[in-house]
Design a protein around this motif. Sequence first.
Motif, PDB file in Angstrom:
ATOM      1  N   VAL B  13      -7.000  -2.586   4.848  1.00 39.95           N
ATOM      2  CA  VAL B  13      -5.830  -1.393   5.330  1.00 39.95           C
ATOM      3  C   VAL B  13      -4.907  -1.090   4.523  1.00 39.95           C
ATOM      4  CG1 VAL B  13      -4.486  -0.536   7.136  1.00 39.95           C
ATOM      5  CG2 VAL B  13      -6.531  -1.790   7.835  1.00 39.95           C
ATOM      6  N   LYS B  14      -4.726   0.327   3.945  1.00 42.03           N
ATOM      7  CA  LYS B  14      -3.588   0.604   2.962  1.00 42.03           C
ATOM      8  C   LYS B  14      -3.120   1.973   3.908  1.00 42.03           C
ATOM      9  CE  LYS B  14      -6.299  -0.565  -1.238  1.00 42.03           C
ATOM     10  NZ  LYS B  14      -6.820  -0.120  -2.446  1.00 42.03           N
ATOM     11  N   LYS B  15      -1.635   1.935   3.628  1.00 42.82           N
ATOM     12  CA  LYS B  15      -1.164   2.976   3.967  1.00 42.82           C
ATOM     13  C   LYS B  15      -0.088   3.610   2.785  1.00 42.82           C
ATOM     14  CE  LYS B  15       0.710   6.191   6.673  1.00 42.82           C
ATOM     15  NZ  LYS B  15      -0.257   7.214   7.389  1.00 42.82           N
ATOM     16  N   ARG B  16      -0.373   4.892   2.344  1.00 46.65           N
ATOM     17  CA  ARG B  16       0.049   5.458   1.245  1.00 46.65           C
ATOM     18  C   ARG B  16       1.270   6.392   1.643  1.00 46.65           C
ATOM     19  NH1 ARG B  16      -3.770   8.063  -1.745  1.00 46.65           N
ATOM     20  NH2 ARG B  16      -3.329   9.959  -0.455  1.00 46.65           N
ATOM     21  N   VAL B  56      -4.462  -4.798   3.602  1.00 45.61           N
ATOM     22  CA  VAL B  56      -4.130  -5.952   4.515  1.00 45.61           C
ATOM     23  C   VAL B  56      -5.631  -6.245   5.176  1.00 45.61           C
ATOM     24  CG1 VAL B  56      -3.111  -6.768   6.637  1.00 45.61           C
ATOM     25  CG2 VAL B  56      -1.935  -5.499   4.682  1.00 45.61           C
ATOM     26  N   SER B  57      -5.868  -7.420   5.223  1.00 42.24           N
ATOM     27  CA  SER B  57      -7.026  -7.905   6.051  1.00 42.24           C
ATOM     28  C   SER B  57      -6.910  -8.946   6.716  1.00 42.24           C
ATOM     29  CB  SER B  57      -8.308  -8.112   5.088  1.00 42.24           C
ATOM     30  OG  SER B  57      -8.833  -7.214   4.190  1.00 42.24           O
ATOM     31  N   PHE B  58      -6.995  -9.186   8.133  1.00 38.02           N
ATOM     32  CA  PHE B  58      -7.169 -10.401   8.804  1.00 38.02           C
ATOM     33  C   PHE B  58      -7.973 -10.116  10.092  1.00 38.02           C
ATOM     34  CE2 PHE B  58      -3.156  -8.272   9.855  1.00 38.02           C
ATOM     35  CZ  PHE B  58      -3.023  -8.313  11.102  1.00 38.02           C
ATOM     36  N   GLU B 232       5.330  -6.774   0.131  1.00 36.75           N
ATOM     37  CA  GLU B 232       5.204  -5.903  -0.560  1.00 36.75           C
ATOM     38  C   GLU B 232       3.539  -5.268  -0.089  1.00 36.75           C
ATOM     39  OE1 GLU B 232       5.344  -7.066  -4.421  1.00 36.75           O
ATOM     40  OE2 GLU B 232       7.583  -7.186  -4.152  1.00 36.75           O
ATOM     41  N   GLY B 233       3.383  -5.209   1.355  1.00 34.46           N
ATOM     42  CA  GLY B 233       2.153  -4.449   1.741  1.00 34.46           C
ATOM     43  C   GLY B 233       0.944  -5.420   1.537  1.00 34.46           C
TER      44      GLY B 233
END
Lengths: 272, 417
Positions: B13-16, B56-58, B232-233
Amino acid sequence: MRKTVIEPNGKNFQYWKDIWNYRELAFNLAKRDITVRYKQTKIGLGWAIISPIVNMVIMTFIFGNLAGLKPDGDAPYFIMVYAGSIPWGLFSSSVTTTSSTFISNAGIMKKVYFPRILAPVGALFAKIFDSLISMSILLVLMVFAGYFPTWKFILFPVFILLSVILGMSAGLFLSAFNVKWRDIQQAIPFLISIAQYLTPVMYSIETIPDKYRLLYSLNPATGAVHAFKWCIIKEIPFDFTSFFIMLAWIVVLIPLGIISFRKTERTFVDIV
Amino acid sequence: MNEKPVVLKIENVKKRYMIKRIEDKNLNKSEKFKKGLKNFFSSKSSKEPFYALNGVSFEVRQGEKVGIIGKNGAGKSTLLKNISRITEPTDGRIEFLGKISSMLEVGTGFNGELTGRENVYLNGAILGMTKAEVDKKFDDILEFSEVGKFIDTPVKRYSSGMFVRLAFAVAANLESDILLVDEVLAVGDTRFQKKCINKMLEIASSGRTILFVSHQMNTIRQLCDRVIVLKEGKVIFDGDVEEGIKIYNDDSNIEKKNHYDYSNTPRIQTFINNHSEIKTLDILNSDNCIYGINDPIEFNIHCKTKKENIGDISLRISIWREDETPVSSFFSKPFTNINTITDFNVKVKIKEHNLAPGLYRVILTLCGNSSNKFCVDDMDNIYPAFVFEILNKDGTSHQWARVWGNSEIKDVDVSII
């Protein structure tokens, strides 16, 4: 257990199901709006009666008596102006409330998820409740004036709903731009106060010369207001042109509004 | 052993966010105006991307209690916002089973004009409960909130304690499969906070899955059986609680050295007025900031005033535990009165600190004439100015149990009578 998938660009297929699951929220929000408004007031619901009546008296005096504007058919001027202001009021407040949804509810929406569209829907339920009070006052006024309604009167809920749907779909479309540019929020009340004069609220649609009629009917509110007046006033022809133009507006604005609202609700918290 | 099913899956997951370029600050007025004009007409403004979450992965299995820790700005809250659908990720995929509810802030949607009872139903609806569900839970909510007979009073007349208790009670009694919690346990008085933590433990033991964001490492220890550290994300650690907390602490500590230069250290600007600033600091009596349990701590600070006629200056020293538990503070008397723009040096010797063995951070604040008022006229604040370690006489810091607290009481007379 129900599985939910969240992906970018709104590929969220549970959306419509979610609206159903949260359906009670709309009624709760409407109930809040109505209760909060009359809390700590001495005459409570009386305010819902006083303000439209005073408004009606002033409009009748200025536009009916001084300016000599003509009412529709055989209706007394004050009945016509009161009837006209019900759908107009609903339409204009639907546009205003819906278009500022993301801004006025930002506090909650930044903290909790619920299908965002329920916020304006709830607010509009409260407005419809208000208009039902206005309708009962209208009935009393008509009886008082000895101007009894015909069978057409029972159709009024259809036209009330049409005014709300029209206003809401326009508002949904505008809400997206309102998030980016607050100019919209400044412009809407201004445009609405002008548009009231371009809508047959205080005069009959017959006042408009035939050659301008079509142009005049392009205003979506014209059809809504006139059709509503038709179900109140006895001798008045149904104006199909403006009515179908309004329906066309609704058919265009609903999908446009929903698409634009959906697109905005996904990430507006990052901007607001 | 039979593994429980995965109920939450986060995949890359990314959030920009688009943020303004910093160099804009240095432009002069006419350049700024030109740039502003250009931006107005083009959609590509002078913004650059910033990734609050960067891949982010989990996975979380049913019944797991996962603590999410990381420094401010590491992406913890952004992650919860994406999972709870408040905003949408820019990239990646989130999948979960069942109903998620979030306690990102208690009392959201409470309306002051409505009574406690009306607010419970409204808030319940906002959080996704039906009237029937709230009816079923109403007695529990009322009992937990301790609001009692005031339930039919408008909440604007509640004390702030009553307000948060009622708000927490609604949120804590939500029916959901996965619960997201963001620092809400810091509500009410100590007794109620304890009650909240017990409630969370009860929820946790009922087999529900919990994602818990907090800066309070002790609460994380109590509630969680797994920790994810964000930096840092990105996920920099995923696993055992104590190990994760250690990584988090190491990450947020600054290097132990003898000379510190703060000219590029970021300050929280809202708390200070910049009338004077702390430039550098030198540790005088220790290498690497390691002290024995009775050693004094001595340092020099070099300061500069930036404005004329600022009046009295005093110093506040606060000491925090490495897990950000505040421990103790010192307030100096005004030590100088400077009316011109000048440099000055201050020598500090902490003679008896009574600190227990462990790692500490020092927060230095230059204050105006009232050093013991928080943020009233603070001129500069450095957090953390430096980190030091107190060791036992035998050179370890391990023989002091955490439950004994952070300071040692000296000078106690004990005798048999």
